[in-house]
Design an enzyme around this catalytic site. Structure first.
Site, mmCIF file in Angstrom:
data_model
loop_
_atom_site.group_PDB
_atom_site.id
_atom_site.type_symbol
_atom_site.label_atom_id
_atom_site.label_comp_id
_atom_site.label_asym_id
_atom_site.label_seq_id
_atom_site.Cartn_x
_atom_site.Cartn_y
_atom_site.Cartn_z
ATOM 1 N N LEU A 18 27.913 76.117 7.997
ATOM 2 C CA LEU A 18 29.284 75.698 8.304
ATOM 3 C C LEU A 18 30.238 76.885 8.168
ATOM 4 O O LEU A 18 31.122 77.092 8.989
ATOM 5 C CB LEU A 18 29.718 74.550 7.380
ATOM 6 N N LYS A 19 30.029 77.677 7.128
ATOM 7 C CA LYS A 19 30.855 78.867 6.938
ATOM 8 C C LYS A 19 30.788 79.758 8.170
ATOM 9 O O LYS A 19 31.804 80.178 8.724
ATOM 10 C CB LYS A 19 30.348 79.648 5.719
ATOM 11 N N HIS A 707 48.973 90.277 -3.366
ATOM 12 C CA HIS A 707 48.245 89.394 -2.459
ATOM 13 C C HIS A 707 48.720 89.521 -1.019
ATOM 14 O O HIS A 707 48.146 88.944 -0.122
ATOM 15 C CB HIS A 707 48.362 87.946 -2.937
#
Ligand code: GLN
Ligand code: ZN
Length: 768
Positions: A18-19, A707
């Site tokens: 799925l990733k 970030h």
């Protein structure tokens, strides 16, 4: 007959299919039909593997394209304005936009809905899974807007499966969300939300569904009285809807909510007996005679084989009272466990015999159920005998039990986690020795992990690069990092952590007592998976882990170099822990191993040592009554690894989040000389915690957010520092980014640090 069921299976796939499909779809390399096909294949495979394992009732609704809470938001039409598609009908791209945000240039290509920031993500209870926080507005309307659940039920039926749809209950769903805009109580939305649940239950009944699992894990939390009342109110309304309902609770005991949970007007209750075995006898007395009781006896959150004998004894006791009304299950959804142990080809037979992943856990559940229904079955007898042998081998194995570690643990005294002198005295000595300016500048440890660094590490691990060549490559990186820091004029330098793949794994690989899987991936969020290391046995450090790198770096500069370690609580929180001894004992063992490293660094002439505790707050138990116990041992473990040093050696710690109110006193009790924390994203708001509580030691509130690739200018950092200086005496303030720089590029890093150093200099002239 007792019945076996599963609360949910990992959706990511045994090979993280799925990733891979999601990432290909996002890059435009796979179209929607292709993605849908992967989803269909995975669901079919997961149902089949659970059925083959012997599970009677299979879950539907555990599959999600990104996150199951997000799927519910789409189902209920809880789609924030900024994502609402013009056509009215949400699509898969609406879902991904809510999860990942949309940048302006993408939307100009007509992808979806203008530029919009993603929904907030936060931890799912006390797991490492993250969900997307539903956003509620005061005028929130709910309407059935997403067909996925019904389609998947039809899909499972067409494959001939007997299924039990899984949905998040209305109270838990509202609890998980946040209100936006004008202030209001999200509980007020319950009456508006319930009709959609009614519609869902009706639709499922028309599809021929007998049982629906309604997850209400918040029943294992401390609930305000109005939420408890709302449970009664809500389920009194829902009981009129068709279908049998199983309320599922997990991650803890029901405690004061037990009476409430037992008496809700539904047809069954699931409880977690792995986390809260003590609720077993009480629940048998309190459960109404018409209800099914599902016992979660196989640990859905860890990787150890179940002790089948011991578990069967409990189930038999339950069977005597409940007969047909007993169900057997994992403690919670298997979402939190890796997929299939059979995949592991390098673990060794002994270790492998101790472990169970999702597929094996289903087999355990099925076997226990067969043991109840057909006690003389030959498979059952063989499995019980084997389980007994496995448990015996675990209790005796020298790989697990190490007398030297235990002797050391037994000899610990309270004094071992206390520094020799109080902070006031230590800091004098440290200042005299370190000779730093006021507003000393530093970083959190890591510098950019470039593609070249990763390649060198991979080649080394694959045996394609010799140790000498690898060491030279890392030395070059360290030299570069030190040079850059000297040029920038930073005061306390770091070696840059080039040699570290990850802040836990790097240390775990060098400790005795850890093991590593090759395929033990667990979904963290969306397409992101983590592969935690496994604490198998008593932990110790055979030899120094970081000293050579840090000594090399210190040798390159006359400035002070700060050595970097990961703390015991973070090591523990981000590993699969043992289930045969407490978390506290494991934290102590880790602390002793790190203590040895701290002392070796000190002996090598390193004057500042930072011990990161990124996961300190994460370890807080779900129930407040257990907080203090945790905080005590967690801060003591930190003390144990840090306190062996001389007064003149400065200990730093780092925590990367900004909600400190609940834990500030315990952080102070850790008694690090300096703490660096995240603040910049909340504009120094966190300092409120430090205002209400007089934090006694030095602090470096992060002055910019690492970030984001954005380079902050000097003026904004000056502003933040001035703000901090209003609350914290200037002689105790440090200047640093809010976390490590490993995810950033060098260009951004240097540009931001130039401005940061300039900000510190400006403050020195202004305020010093
Ligand atoms: N020293 C670590 C780093 O700089 C800290 C990482 C973290 O707090 N998550 O990368
Ligand atoms: Zn951090």
């Amino acid at each position: 007959m007792a019945l076996s069921h599963s609360l949910g299976f990992p959706r990511i796939g045994r090979d993280r299919e799925l990733k891979k499909a999601l990432e290909a779809y996002w890059k435009g390399e796979l179209d929607e039909a292709g993605l849908q096909a992967v989803g269909r294949r995975l669901r079919a495979a997961h149902w089949q593997v659970q059925k083959d394992a012997g599970i009677d009732l299979l879950p539907v609704g555990d599959f999600a394209w990104y996150d199951h809470v997000l799927t519910h938001s789409l189902t209920f039409g809880v789609i924030p304005e900024r994502f609402r598609p013009k056509s009215g009908q949400p699509t898969l791209d609406t879902l991904f936009a809510m999860a990942r945000g949309v940048s302006a240039n993408k939307s100009s290509q007509g992808a979806c809905c203008g530029s919009a920031h993603a929904q907030e993500m936060t931890k799912w209870f006390d797991t490492n899974y993250h969900y997307l926080v539903p956003e509620f507005s005061a005028d929130q309307q709910f309407q059935l807007s997403w067909e996925q659940l019904f389609e998947e039920v039809a899909e499972a039926h067409s494959l001939g499966h007997r299924v039990k749809p899984v949905i998040i209950g209305p109270l838990t769903y509202l609890w998980l969300g946040k209100t936006k805009g004008a202030a209001f109580d999200r509980l007020d939305l319950l009456e508006r939300l319930l009709p959609v649940y009614g519609e869902i239950l009706q639709r499922l009944a028309t599809q021929g569904v007998e049982w629906v699992q309604i997850d209400e894990p918040i029943l294992a939390l401390d609930l305000p009285q109005d939420w408890k009342n709302a449970f009664e109110r809500g389920y009194n309304i829902l009981q009129r809807e068709p279908g049998k309902k199983l309320i599922a609770t997990y991650f803890g005991g029901l405690e004061d909510n037990l009476g409430l949970a037992a008496s809700l007007p539904v047809d069954g209750l699931h409880i977690d007996l792995v986390r809260a075995p003590e609720q077993f006898p009480t629940i048998l007395d309190r459960l109404p005679a018409y209800k099914v009781l599902s016992l979660g006896v196989v640990d859905g959150r860890n990787i150890w084989r179940t002790d089948l004998q011991r578990t069967l004894a409990i189930l038999q006791q339950a069977q005597e009272r409940l007969g047909e009304r007993l169900w057997v299950a994992p403690s919670c959804s298997l979402l939190h466990s890796p997929v299939d142990l059979e995949r592991e080809d390098q673990l060794g037979d002994e270790l492998k015999s101790w472990l169970a992943f999702a597929v094996q856990k289903c087999k355990e559940v099925a076997l226990l159920t067969t043991a109840l229904n057909a006690p003389h079955n030959a498979n059952v007898q063989a499995a019980l005998t084997q389980s007994e042998a496995i448990q015996a081998s675990r209790t005796q194995s020298p790989r697990i039990h190490k007398p030297a570690v235990q002797a050391r643990l037994a000899a610990i005294t309270a004094a071992d986690s206390q520094r020799q002198s109080a902070f006031a005295q230590r800091i004098e000595q440290q200042r005299a020795r370190l000779q730093l300016p006021v507003f000393p500048t530093t970083t959190i440890g890591s510098f950019p992990q470039t593609a070249a660094i990763r390649l060198a590490r991979q080649s080394f691990k694959a045996g394609k690069l010799s140790l000498a060549d690898y060491t030279e490559a890392m030395h070059n990186e360290i030299r570069h990092a030190v040079e850059v820091q000297e040029n920038l004029g930073l005061d306390v330098l770091v070696h840059g952590e080039a040699e570290r793949n990850d802040m836990v794994e790097y240390f775990a690989e060098q400790l005795d007592g850890y093991a590593f899987t090759r395929f033990g991936w667990v979904q963290s969020y969306g397409s992101r998976c983590v592969k935690p290391a496994v604490i198998v046995g008593d932990l110790s450090r055979p030899q120094a882990m970081t000293v050579e790198w840090i000594r090399y770096a210190q040798g390159l500069s006359r400035k002070v170099l700060k050595g970097m370690l990961t703390g015991p609580v973070t090591m523990l929180m981000w590993s699969f822990p043992r289930d045969d001894i407490s978390r506290e004992q494991q934290a102590r063992q880790l602390a002793l191993a790190i203590r040895d490293e701290v002392l070796d660094l000190e002996a090598a002439g390193i004057k500042i040592i930072q011990i990161d505790e990124a996961a300190f707050r994460e370890g807080l138990p779900l129930r407040q009554a257990q907080w203090q116990g945790y905080l005590n041992w967690a801060s003591e473990a930190f003390g144990l690894c840090a306190a062996g040093v001389r007064d003149e050696t400065q200990i730093h710690t780092h925590m990367c989040y900004s909600e400190f109110n609940d834990v500030i006193e315990s952080i102070a009790a850790m008694d690090a000389d300096v703490i660096t924390i995240e603040t910049s994203r909340s504009d120094m708001q966190l300092l409120q915690a430090f205002e209400a509580f007089d934090y006694p030691n030095d602090i470096g509130p992060g002055v910019y957010d690492i970030h984001s690739p954005r380079v902050p200018d000097t003026a904004e950092m000056v502003k933040l520092l001035r703000k901090a200086a209003q609350r914290i005496p200037v002689e105790r303030l440090w200047v640093n980014p809010d976390c490590g720089l490993k995810t950033r590029a060098w260009s951004e890093t240097e540009a931001a640090l130039i401005n940061m150093v300039a900000a510190a200099r400006q403050l020195r002239t202004e305020l010093a």
